[in-house]
Design a protein around this motif. Structure first.
Motif, PDB file in Angstrom:
ATOM      1  N   GLU A   1      11.771  -8.167 -19.086  1.00 32.99           N
ATOM      2  CA  GLU A   1      12.461  -9.631 -18.559  1.00 32.99           C
ATOM      3  C   GLU A   1      12.925  -9.598 -17.368  1.00 32.99           C
ATOM      4  O   GLU A   1      12.939 -10.533 -16.613  1.00 32.99           O
TER       5      GLU A   1
ATOM      6  N   PHE B   1      15.424 -15.451 -19.532  1.00 33.91           N
ATOM      7  CA  PHE B   1      15.297 -15.904 -18.038  1.00 33.91           C
ATOM      8  C   PHE B   1      13.787 -15.437 -17.577  1.00 33.91           C
ATOM      9  O   PHE B   1      13.458 -16.045 -16.679  1.00 33.91           O
TER      10      PHE B   1
ATOM     11  N   ASP C   1      20.944 -15.780 -25.975  1.00 35.15           N
ATOM     12  CA  ASP C   1      21.775 -15.496 -27.365  1.00 35.15           C
ATOM     13  C   ASP C   1      22.130 -17.013 -27.821  1.00 35.15           C
ATOM     14  O   ASP C   1      23.252 -17.773 -27.060  1.00 35.15           O
TER      15      ASP C   1
ATOM     16  N   ASP D   1      20.943 -18.719 -21.283  1.00 33.96           N
ATOM     17  CA  ASP D   1      21.154 -17.098 -22.179  1.00 33.96           C
ATOM     18  C   ASP D   1      20.199 -17.407 -23.472  1.00 33.96           C
ATOM     19  O   ASP D   1      20.124 -18.217 -23.980  1.00 33.96           O
TER      20      ASP D   1
ATOM     21  N   CYS E   1      21.705 -17.259 -14.692  1.00 37.63           N
ATOM     22  CA  CYS E   1      20.803 -16.869 -15.877  1.00 37.63           C
ATOM     23  C   CYS E   1      21.222 -16.003 -17.066  1.00 37.63           C
ATOM     24  O   CYS E   1      20.441 -15.745 -17.806  1.00 37.63           O
ATOM     25  N   THR E   2      22.364 -15.710 -17.055  1.00 37.83           N
ATOM     26  CA  THR E   2      23.064 -14.905 -18.033  1.00 37.83           C
ATOM     27  C   THR E   2      24.425 -15.411 -18.167  1.00 37.83           C
ATOM     28  O   THR E   2      25.355 -14.778 -18.302  1.00 37.83           O
ATOM     29  N   PHE E   3      24.499 -16.510 -18.962  1.00 38.36           N
ATOM     30  CA  PHE E   3      25.726 -17.469 -19.143  1.00 38.36           C
ATOM     31  C   PHE E   3      26.818 -16.518 -19.850  1.00 38.36           C
ATOM     32  O   PHE E   3      27.990 -16.729 -19.496  1.00 38.36           O
TER      33      PHE E   3
ATOM     34  N   GLU F   1      17.430 -19.655 -23.816  1.00 42.54           N
ATOM     35  CA  GLU F   1      16.107 -19.330 -23.297  1.00 42.54           C
ATOM     36  C   GLU F   1      16.170 -17.927 -22.624  1.00 42.54           C
ATOM     37  O   GLU F   1      17.306 -17.758 -22.046  1.00 42.54           O
TER      38      GLU F   1
ATOM     39  N   GLY G   1      29.916 -15.297 -21.569  1.00 47.63           N
ATOM     40  CA  GLY G   1      31.136 -16.007 -21.993  1.00 47.63           C
ATOM     41  C   GLY G   1      31.480 -17.210 -21.096  1.00 47.63           C
ATOM     42  O   GLY G   1      32.489 -17.648 -20.911  1.00 47.63           O
ATOM     43  N   GLY G   2      30.281 -17.289 -20.145  1.00 48.73           N
ATOM     44  CA  GLY G   2      30.504 -18.206 -19.132  1.00 48.73           C
ATOM     45  C   GLY G   2      31.427 -18.208 -17.893  1.00 48.73           C
ATOM     46  O   GLY G   2      32.022 -19.111 -17.415  1.00 48.73           O
ATOM     47  N   GLY G   3      31.843 -16.773 -17.730  1.00 52.46           N
ATOM     48  CA  GLY G   3      32.926 -16.472 -16.704  1.00 52.46           C
ATOM     49  C   GLY G   3      32.314 -16.942 -15.242  1.00 52.46           C
ATOM     50  O   GLY G   3      33.108 -17.670 -14.463  1.00 52.46           O
TER      51      GLY G   3
ATOM     52  N   GLY H   1      22.540  -7.002 -19.198  1.00 51.70           N
ATOM     53  CA  GLY H   1      23.005  -6.373 -20.035  1.00 51.70           C
ATOM     54  C   GLY H   1      23.870  -7.239 -21.059  1.00 51.70           C
ATOM     55  O   GLY H   1      23.349  -8.360 -21.350  1.00 51.70           O
TER      56      GLY H   1
END
Ligand SMILES: C[S@@+](CC[C@H](N)C(=O)[O-])C[C@H]1O[C@@H](n2cnc3c(N)ncnc32)[C@H](O)[C@@H]1O
Length: 337
Positions: free
Chosen positions: A221, A85, A60, A58, A35-37, A83, A39-41, A106
């Motif tokens: 959110e 979450f 952003d 994400d 849900c919080t991609f 989008e 930097g894609g780690g 965050g």
């Protein structure tokens, strides 16, 4: 130096990645929602396991760059959507049946260290603090909200006891000229806290946290995101949240307690009722924390807390305590700017 060059130079550490992987066990394959991609780690680490698929979102739009490179590498196994979450229900129709849904809350290092975004104290750029898909910026909030609303937001969302003093200084300053940059705001707060600052962090830390949370409606959110994730998960699905400050962690803890097998009996003298209307099995009451090695390598991880729970078969419902538990956050973040 353009934004892309500066972003590439930032070292990126996916927080508590090892713990996340050991909980979701991607080696067994399956679909995961990130849900919080950022930097894609996390997404990338999951996709290293051949039988996996990742659906990432994400808010952003700058994360699209990282998403594009993963989409190229894993065209059949990776999808990305810009989008919030809270709108996770948009992907319900895809029937993904995820094995786990992951939130790493965050802002990312990319956002923090990109001075144009206005999240850092030294930023000479426009007072922005938007993660993406926002209704207003920090500039609007700082220059337009009433003194009373600002004081309340700073006190509650920043857990800053000097909320009133700081709001007073902000309103005095802006009556002469608008507050345009994060650096200017940090300077005003430093002055306001001159006599009151007795801790060794930057004196603007708590106020910046409060304004950032408000601008991005982060608590609303989070609550809506947890609800939507609970609706998407089916029996055995795992909900994982990594949080970074006490307000977030309190929401996650209360949410899991409210919907879990650990829900207390109203009195300790009464037997705990068999509750068929739970949604989750809570594996541990206590959160997991990063290990010392991780904190040494990435000091920003020191405040991370990971909580997770396993979904059962029951349908989603709103218990009567729900409203009292979360109403204040919704109210506070919906003050009209
Ligand atoms: C801490 S970073 C995640 C880092 C990521 N786990 C990684 O390994 O690269 C948090 C990300 O979540 C995104 N985010 C925060 N709140 C969001 C929301 N309500 N909806 C969607 N994305 C959000 C931010 O834009 C940021 O990119």
């Amino acid at each position: 130096m353009n934004a892309t060059m500066s972003l590439e130079k930032i070292k990126h550490y996916p927080v508590m990645l090892n713990q996340v992987l050991s909980i979701i066990s991607p080696q067994h394959g399956g679909t995961f929602i990130d849900c919080t991609f950022g930097g894609g780690g996390y997404s990338q680490a999951i996709l290293k396991f051949p039988g996996t698929k990742v659906f990432a979102i994400d808010r952003d739009k700058l994360t699209q760059e990282h998403a594009d490179s993963l989409e190229k590498r894993f065209p059949k196994r990776f999808n990305f959507l810009q989008e919030k979450f809270s709108n996770l229900n948009q992907i319900a129709k895809l029937n993904l049946n995820p094995r786990a849904i992951i939130f790493d809350l965050g802002i990312s290092s990319f956002q923090l260290f990109d001075k144009k975004r206005g999240f850092s104290f030294e930023s000479k750029n426009f007072l922005n603090m938007e993660m993406g898909l926002n209704k207003y910026s920090a500039y609007n909030v700082i220059n337009l909200l009433s003194k009373e609303d600002l004081a309340k937001i700073i006190k509650v969302l920043g857990e800053e006891k000097d909320g009133k003093i700081i709001a007073n200084k902000i309103v005095n300053y802006r009556s002469k000229k608008p507050i345009k940059t994060s650096e200017e705001l940090a300077h005003i707060i430093r002055n306001a806290k001159k006599k009151h600052n007795n801790y060794n962090k930057n004196p603007a830390t708590k106020t910046f946290q409060a304004i950032r949370i408000f601008v991005n409606q982060e608590l609303t959110e989070l609550i809506l995101g947890l609800i939507e994730a609970s609706k998407l998960l089916s029996n055995g699905g795992i909900l994982i949240v990594v949080s970074f400050h006490s307000l977030e962690d309190k929401i996650v803890k209360n949410f899991f307690n409210l919907y879990s097998n650990l829900r207390k009996s109203p009195s300790r003298y009464l037997p705990i009722k068999e509750n068929n209307s739970n949604l989750f099995k809570l594996v541990s009451k206590k959160p997991l924390m990063p290990e010392a090695n991780e904190i040494k390598d990435n000091i920003r991880s020191r405040s991370a807390k990971l909580r997770y729970a396993i979904r059962n078969n029951n349908s989603f419902f709103y218990p009567k305590e729900f409203k009292y538990m979360f109403e204040n956050y919704f109210k506070l973040e919906s003050v009209v700017v």
